[in-house]
Design a protein around this motif. Structure first.
Motif, PDB file in Angstrom:
ATOM      1  N   LEU A 178       0.841  -1.206   0.000  1.00 25.08           N
ATOM      2  CA  LEU A 178       0.000   0.000   0.000  1.00 25.08           C
ATOM      3  C   LEU A 178       0.875   1.255   0.000  1.00 25.08           C
ATOM      4  CD1 LEU A 178      -2.825  -0.964   2.504  1.00 25.08           C
ATOM      5  CD2 LEU A 178      -3.109  -0.433   0.069  1.00 25.08           C
ATOM      6  N   ASP A 179       1.882   1.267   0.857  1.00 26.85           N
ATOM      7  CA  ASP A 179       2.780   2.430   0.907  1.00 26.85           C
ATOM      8  C   ASP A 179       3.437   2.666  -0.439  1.00 26.85           C
ATOM      9  OD1 ASP A 179       2.211   2.965   3.575  1.00 26.85           O
ATOM     10  OD2 ASP A 179       3.992   1.922   4.334  1.00 26.85           O
ATOM     11  N   ARG A 180       3.898   1.591  -1.061  1.00 25.71           N
ATOM     12  CA  ARG A 180       4.555   1.704  -2.366  1.00 25.71           C
ATOM     13  C   ARG A 180       3.585   2.224  -3.441  1.00 25.71           C
ATOM     14  NH1 ARG A 180       8.169  -2.429  -2.147  1.00 25.71           N
ATOM     15  NH2 ARG A 180       6.427  -3.824  -1.818  1.00 25.71           N
ATOM     16  N   ALA A 181       2.379   1.674  -3.463  1.00 25.59           N
ATOM     17  CA  ALA A 181       1.402   2.056  -4.489  1.00 25.59           C
ATOM     18  C   ALA A 181       0.867   3.471  -4.284  1.00 25.59           C
ATOM     19  CB  ALA A 181       0.239   1.054  -4.495  1.00 25.59           C
ATOM     20  N   LEU A 182       0.680   3.865  -3.045  1.00 27.34           N
ATOM     21  CA  LEU A 182       0.113   5.184  -2.761  1.00 27.34           C
ATOM     22  C   LEU A 182       1.145   6.301  -2.831  1.00 27.34           C
ATOM     23  CD1 LEU A 182      -2.231   4.151   0.178  1.00 27.34           C
ATOM     24  CD2 LEU A 182      -2.941   4.862  -2.121  1.00 27.34           C
ATOM     25  N   HIS A 183       2.411   5.945  -2.838  1.00 26.58           N
ATOM     26  CA  HIS A 183       3.487   6.943  -2.892  1.00 26.58           C
ATOM     27  C   HIS A 183       3.325   7.865  -4.107  1.00 26.58           C
ATOM     28  CE1 HIS A 183       7.428   8.660  -2.187  1.00 26.58           C
ATOM     29  NE2 HIS A 183       7.703   8.468  -3.463  1.00 26.58           N
ATOM     30  N   GLY A 184       2.872   7.320  -5.215  1.00 24.83           N
ATOM     31  CA  GLY A 184       2.651   8.120  -6.418  1.00 24.83           C
ATOM     32  C   GLY A 184       1.583   9.194  -6.251  1.00 24.83           C
ATOM     33  N   HIS A 185       0.779   9.055  -5.213  1.00 23.76           N
ATOM     34  CA  HIS A 185      -0.255  10.055  -4.917  1.00 23.76           C
ATOM     35  C   HIS A 185       0.150  10.928  -3.725  1.00 23.76           C
ATOM     36  CE1 HIS A 185      -3.179   8.472  -7.769  1.00 23.76           C
ATOM     37  NE2 HIS A 185      -2.716   7.288  -7.435  1.00 23.76           N
ATOM     38  N   GLY A 186       1.409  10.815  -3.324  1.00 24.25           N
ATOM     39  CA  GLY A 186       1.904  11.622  -2.205  1.00 24.25           C
ATOM     40  C   GLY A 186       1.380  11.183  -0.852  1.00 24.25           C
ATOM     41  N   ASP A 229      -1.831   7.693   5.876  1.00 23.33           N
ATOM     42  CA  ASP A 229      -2.449   8.919   5.341  1.00 23.33           C
ATOM     43  C   ASP A 229      -3.770   8.578   4.665  1.00 23.33           C
ATOM     44  OD1 ASP A 229      -0.082  10.254   6.032  1.00 23.33           O
ATOM     45  OD2 ASP A 229       0.660  10.297   3.968  1.00 23.33           O
ATOM     46  N   PHE A 230      -3.717   7.545   3.807  1.00 21.14           N
ATOM     47  CA  PHE A 230      -4.917   7.166   3.080  1.00 21.14           C
ATOM     48  C   PHE A 230      -6.021   6.735   4.035  1.00 21.14           C
ATOM     49  CE2 PHE A 230      -7.884   4.314   1.165  1.00 21.14           C
ATOM     50  CZ  PHE A 230      -8.273   5.032   0.046  1.00 21.14           C
ATOM     51  N   GLU A 231      -5.684   5.966   5.072  1.00 27.27           N
ATOM     52  CA  GLU A 231      -6.709   5.499   6.006  1.00 27.27           C
ATOM     53  C   GLU A 231      -7.434   6.670   6.658  1.00 27.27           C
ATOM     54  OE1 GLU A 231      -8.005   2.448   6.537  1.00 27.27           O
ATOM     55  OE2 GLU A 231      -6.714   1.872   4.863  1.00 27.27           O
ATOM     56  N   VAL A 232      -6.698   7.705   7.036  1.00 29.61           N
ATOM     57  CA  VAL A 232      -7.335   8.883   7.635  1.00 29.61           C
ATOM     58  C   VAL A 232      -8.238   9.562   6.612  1.00 29.61           C
ATOM     59  CG1 VAL A 232      -6.917  11.186   8.597  1.00 29.61           C
ATOM     60  CG2 VAL A 232      -5.592   9.225   9.409  1.00 29.61           C
ATOM     61  N   LEU A 233      -7.742   9.755   5.393  1.00 30.91           N
ATOM     62  CA  LEU A 233      -8.568  10.371   4.351  1.00 30.91           C
ATOM     63  C   LEU A 233      -9.805   9.528   4.081  1.00 30.91           C
ATOM     64  CD1 LEU A 233      -5.911  11.595   1.740  1.00 30.91           C
ATOM     65  CD2 LEU A 233      -6.964  12.891   3.607  1.00 30.91           C
ATOM     66  N   ASP A 234      -9.642   8.208   4.072  1.00 28.89           N
ATOM     67  CA  ASP A 234     -10.758   7.310   3.790  1.00 28.89           C
ATOM     68  C   ASP A 234     -11.825   7.390   4.880  1.00 28.89           C
ATOM     69  OD1 ASP A 234     -11.727   5.424   1.846  1.00 28.89           O
ATOM     70  OD2 ASP A 234     -11.325   3.813   3.276  1.00 28.89           O
ATOM     71  N   GLY A 275     -10.089  10.576  -3.792  1.00 30.82           N
ATOM     72  CA  GLY A 275     -10.741   9.988  -4.962  1.00 30.82           C
ATOM     73  C   GLY A 275      -9.751   9.415  -5.968  1.00 30.82           C
ATOM     74  N   GLU A 276      -8.615  10.082  -6.122  1.00 27.14           N
ATOM     75  CA  GLU A 276      -7.571   9.580  -7.034  1.00 27.14           C
ATOM     76  C   GLU A 276      -6.911   8.321  -6.487  1.00 27.14           C
ATOM     77  OE1 GLU A 276      -4.922  12.882  -7.153  1.00 27.14           O
ATOM     78  OE2 GLU A 276      -6.320  14.157  -8.264  1.00 27.14           O
ATOM     79  N   ALA A 277      -6.687   8.276  -5.187  1.00 28.87           N
ATOM     80  CA  ALA A 277      -5.958   7.168  -4.574  1.00 28.87           C
ATOM     81  C   ALA A 277      -6.850   5.967  -4.249  1.00 28.87           C
ATOM     82  CB  ALA A 277      -5.265   7.652  -3.301  1.00 28.87           C
ATOM     83  N   LEU A 278      -8.154   6.186  -4.138  1.00 31.24           N
ATOM     84  CA  LEU A 278      -9.069   5.119  -3.749  1.00 31.24           C
ATOM     85  C   LEU A 278      -8.962   3.881  -4.644  1.00 31.24           C
ATOM     86  CD1 LEU A 278     -11.382   4.189  -1.868  1.00 31.24           C
ATOM     87  CD2 LEU A 278     -12.960   5.271  -3.476  1.00 31.24           C
ATOM     88  N   PRO A 279      -9.023   4.020  -5.974  1.00 33.20           N
ATOM     89  CA  PRO A 279      -8.930   2.810  -6.800  1.00 33.20           C
ATOM     90  C   PRO A 279      -7.579   2.093  -6.656  1.00 33.20           C
ATOM     91  CG  PRO A 279      -9.425   4.746  -8.166  1.00 33.20           C
ATOM     92  CD  PRO A 279      -9.267   5.217  -6.761  1.00 33.20           C
ATOM     93  N   VAL A 280      -6.532   2.845  -6.398  1.00 29.98           N
ATOM     94  CA  VAL A 280      -5.205   2.252  -6.206  1.00 29.98           C
ATOM     95  C   VAL A 280      -5.205   1.414  -4.929  1.00 29.98           C
ATOM     96  CG1 VAL A 280      -2.770   2.792  -5.770  1.00 29.98           C
ATOM     97  CG2 VAL A 280      -4.064   4.121  -7.453  1.00 29.98           C
ATOM     98  N   GLN A 281      -5.712   1.974  -3.846  1.00 36.10           N
ATOM     99  CA  GLN A 281      -5.754   1.259  -2.571  1.00 36.10           C
ATOM    100  C   GLN A 281      -6.627   0.018  -2.676  1.00 36.10           C
ATOM    101  OE1 GLN A 281      -8.446   0.940  -0.207  1.00 36.10           O
ATOM    102  NE2 GLN A 281      -7.405   0.729   1.752  1.00 36.10           N
ATOM    103  N   ARG A 282      -7.797   0.165  -3.292  1.00 39.28           N
ATOM    104  CA  ARG A 282      -8.703  -0.984  -3.408  1.00 39.28           C
ATOM    105  C   ARG A 282      -8.100  -2.077  -4.293  1.00 39.28           C
ATOM    106  NH1 ARG A 282     -10.747   1.872   0.295  1.00 39.28           N
ATOM    107  NH2 ARG A 282     -12.996   2.085   0.544  1.00 39.28           N
ATOM    108  N   ALA A 283      -7.370  -1.698  -5.330  1.00 36.98           N
ATOM    109  CA  ALA A 283      -6.722  -2.685  -6.199  1.00 36.98           C
ATOM    110  C   ALA A 283      -5.666  -3.473  -5.425  1.00 36.98           C
ATOM    111  CB  ALA A 283      -6.103  -2.001  -7.420  1.00 36.98           C
ATOM    112  N   VAL A 284      -4.894  -2.782  -4.596  1.00 42.09           N
ATOM    113  CA  VAL A 284      -3.891  -3.476  -3.772  1.00 42.09           C
ATOM    114  C   VAL A 284      -4.586  -4.442  -2.820  1.00 42.09           C
ATOM    115  CG1 VAL A 284      -2.163  -3.190  -1.949  1.00 42.09           C
ATOM    116  CG2 VAL A 284      -2.127  -1.695  -3.960  1.00 42.09           C
ATOM    117  N   LEU A 285      -5.626  -3.998  -2.154  1.00 36.75           N
ATOM    118  CA  LEU A 285      -6.340  -4.883  -1.238  1.00 36.75           C
ATOM    119  C   LEU A 285      -6.890  -6.098  -1.969  1.00 36.75           C
ATOM    120  CD1 LEU A 285      -8.325  -2.432   1.076  1.00 36.75           C
ATOM    121  CD2 LEU A 285      -6.088  -3.501   1.471  1.00 36.75           C
ATOM    122  N   HIS A 286      -7.455  -5.869  -3.139  1.00 41.89           N
ATOM    123  CA  HIS A 286      -8.003  -6.975  -3.914  1.00 41.89           C
ATOM    124  C   HIS A 286      -6.903  -7.962  -4.301  1.00 41.89           C
ATOM    125  CE1 HIS A 286     -10.846  -9.085  -6.408  1.00 41.89           C
ATOM    126  NE2 HIS A 286      -9.972  -9.053  -7.382  1.00 41.89           N
TER     127      HIS A 286
END
Length: 132
Positions: free
Chosen positions: A28-36, A41-46, A116-127
């Motif tokens: 997740l950290d690696r994939a979300l890095h492209g979104h800063g 961070d993503f969990e709080v935003l989510d 919104g930009e990072a959501l599909p990235v995070q969900r793809a990693v989880l999947h």
């Protein structure tokens, strides 16, 4: 003897869970890095993107302690993370109208867009890491 085997199986299972968590968090950290963002961070935003007026108070966002219960961070770690997200313009803090000692955190428009930009990235990693 059976109790000792059962205990060892339990410990082995626990360690497998820890390994899976570490692998997923790292990916997740690696994939979300492209979104800063990092995974925390993503969990709080989510959480903030989920239900902006859950308590019915008319105020958007959550109190810091409500967020810490959902993202499993200490309040001090969460405070540092929120300060960084605020500095990046992704969240804003305000005093709680119902309790002036409390702090409420809400997404900014920039934060909602980043989520919104990072959501599909995070969900793809989880999947990819957890499905099947």
């Amino acid at each position: 003897m059976a109790a000792k085997k059962a205990e060892q199986a339990l410990v082995t299972r626990w360690r497998s869970i820890l390994v899976l968590h570490a692998r997923v968090q790292c990916e997740l950290d690696r994939a979300l890095h492209g979104h800063g963002l990092c995974g925390s961070d993503f969990e709080v935003l989510d959480v903030l993107a989920g239900t902006p007026d859950e308590d019915g108070s008319g105020s958007c966002g959550y109190r810091v302690q409500q967020i810490s219960e959902r993202v499993h961070l200490s309040q001090s770690a969460l405070s540092r993370l929120v300060a960084r997200l605020e500095k990046d313009g992704l969240v804003e803090r305000s005093l709680c109208p119902e309790d002036r000692r409390g702090v409420r955190v809400a997404l900014t428009p920039k934060g909602r867009a980043r989520h919104g930009e990072a959501l599909p990235v995070q969900r793809a990693v989880l999947h990819r890491m957890l499905a099947g």
